[in-house]
Design an enzyme around this catalytic site. Structure first.
Site, PDB file in Angstrom:
ATOM      1  N   SER A 199      57.316 -39.377  55.408  1.00  0.00           N
ATOM      2  CA  SER A 199      57.376 -38.078  56.065  1.00  0.00           C
ATOM      3  C   SER A 199      58.600 -37.962  56.953  1.00  0.00           C
ATOM      4  O   SER A 199      59.163 -38.959  57.408  1.00  0.00           O
ATOM      5  CB  SER A 199      56.119 -37.849  56.910  1.00  0.00           C
ATOM      6  OG  SER A 199      54.967 -37.811  56.106  1.00  0.00           O
ATOM      7  N   CYS A 224      55.614 -28.728  53.951  1.00  0.00           N
ATOM      8  CA  CYS A 224      56.752 -28.158  54.671  1.00  0.00           C
ATOM      9  C   CYS A 224      58.037 -28.955  54.474  1.00  0.00           C
ATOM     10  O   CYS A 224      59.120 -28.450  54.759  1.00  0.00           O
ATOM     11  CB  CYS A 224      56.429 -28.044  56.156  1.00  0.00           C
ATOM     12  SG  CYS A 224      56.091 -29.618  56.966  1.00  0.00           S
TER      13      CYS A 224
END
Length: 461
Positions: free
Chosen positions: A109, A50
């Protein structure tokens, strides 16, 4: 040949561009197959999540592989070469190894420390194995990256950092709903981040929590773990329209909460104008940004929350898993300690991996050197047989043993010293030995052919 990583993430590209670059599973497979068919790429893995799109390849030549990856990315994402050039990052060889370990640990991340990347990396590895795109270079490297990621989560408090991002979102929600225990909450998605969200809502005393996911079994499993309710995907619009707080993190390509559908659902449930907080924890975004035009609707996305989290971590504020994320000036805060510990872990693991890899690359050359020496011994013994044809067999055996011992002793110290030098970073030593002793490079290739089977993604990691 060397490892090459080419990609873009929230570090290098705006959210809008990442949304445009997002690949469906089918497109990711096509990208891997196209690269595998190229002239400069030997092994390939595509990691599409994502908030990142990365291609990991074993490159026959750096520039050739980089060109092939860039062309393929442009064709399959629809981005121009100018857009790609401005937002792609490239990591090569040792730095590529370090980057992959950092990614597996969650250090790279958007929600630092999140563990969902481990599952995503494992799935990408399994897909590449099924499609025959991995070999003796990338397969062990990616297996090791998974092991390092598991160590990071098992041995440090890095998980607490990703919890902070969810906590920040709920803190934002309290500016609209001061008492979260009274809200009707809907969690869209059933992944790791959604699990954190449900857990935090339950700890905050929220009694009315519904989990919705395309796969009902996953929603039901998450709901049962926290004793909340699972809803049907078909009821998503009605549930969101009647909620006070929505946390969305599906990883879908395209919005799951649309402007017009939300407006209609809020009107149908009699909640037009009622305060609604939408926390969009997905990238690409799950929620249409245009919903902020609707009266009473508040929307915060990952970009908003990540900026706040960076400010908190930079200030040295700590977080508590039992409290909302309210900055507390505490020396040695959890985010600082955990991130530092994981970085130290990555540094040591990278050093160990590179040392082992260099030693492995030297091994075939040393084997070829000993094979060459054995041929010399054989040739000299054949010459001895011609000159002294009646030499007794026991004496011949003893002569051969003596000559072999001389050869072994002459090769022992250089072999040991060569391994030491390679461990210290002298990567050109194998080439120098082949040149000095006129070793056949094709003979070395034979000793390093890949095994018939490779360890699978689920087996060792």
């Amino acid at each position: 040949m060397s490892v090459l990583v080419v990609g873009m993430s929230h570090h290098s590209a705006p959210i809008e561009l990442l949304e445009r670059a997002a690949l469906t599973p089918g497109a990711a497979r096509e990208l891997g197959a196209r690269l595998q068919a190229g002239d400069h790429v030997e092994e390939t893995l595509v990691l599409s999540t994502c908030n990142r799109l990365e291609v990991v390849v074993e490159a026959g030549t750096f520039h050739g592989a980089l060109s092939e990856v860039g062309d393929a990315l442009g064709e399959l994402t629809g981005l121009s070469q100018e857009e790609l050039t401005s937002h792609l990052y490239v990591h090569y060889d040792d730095r590529a190894v370090s980057h992959l370990f950092e990614v597996a640990c969650g250090l790279d991340s958007l929600a630092v420390g999140e563990s969902e990347i481990l599952g995503q990396l494992r799935e990408a590895l399994a897909a590449a194995q099924r499609e025959g795109r991995l070999g003796v270079s990338l397969n062990p490297l990616l297996q090791q990256a998974l092991r390092v990621g598991k160590r990071a989560h098992a041995e440090t408090a890095i998980d607490r950092v990703s919890r902070s991002l969810v906590g920040l979102g709920l803190d934002r929600a309290t500016t609209v709903h001061p008492d979260l225990s009274t809200v009707r909450a809907v969690v869209v998605g059933a992944g790791a981040m959604s699990g954190l969200a449900v857990a935090r809502l339950v700890r905050a005393g929220v009694a009315d929590v519904t989990v919705v996911n395309r796969t009902r079994a996953r929603a039901l499993r998450l709901a049962e773990n926290h004793q909340v309710v699972a809803g049907d995907w078909a009821d998503l619009e009605r549930l969101v329209g009647g909620a006070d707080l929505v946390l969305a993190c599906t990883g879908a390509v395209g919005h799951v909460v649309e402007h017009d559908a939300l407006a209609a659902a809020r009107a149908a449930t009699g909640r037009t104008g009622a305060p609604l907080v939408l926390l969009d924890l997905a990238l690409p975004r799950d929620v249409d940004p245009a919903v902020t035009d609707l009266p009473g609707v508040h929307l915060w996305g990952l970009g908003d929350l990540h900026s706040s989290l960076e400010a908190v971590v930079a200030s040295g504020a700590a977080t508590s898993p039992e409290e909302g994320l309210l900055p507390r000036p505490v020396a040695g805060a959890v985010p600082h300690r955990a991130v530092a510990e994981v970085r130290d872990l990555v540094t040591s693991e990278v050093a160990a991996y590179l040392t082992e890899r260099r030693a492995a690359r030297l091994g075939p050359t040393l084997a070829a050197l000993r094979a060459s020496a054995s041929k010399v011994v054989d040739a000299e013994m054949a010459r001895l047989d011609q000159r002294v044809p009646h030499l007794p067999e026991d004496e011949r055996v003893e002569v051969r043993r003596t000559v072999q011992r001389v050869v072994d002793k002459l090769l022992h110290t250089p072999s040991v010293r060569a391994k030491e030098l390679v461990s210290s970073g002298d990567t050109d030593l194998a080439h120098a030995l082949r040149e000095l002793f006129d070793l056949d490079p094709h003979e070395v290739v034979v000793t390093t052919r890949p095994p018939l089977t490779l360890p699978t993604a689920g087996g060792e990691a």
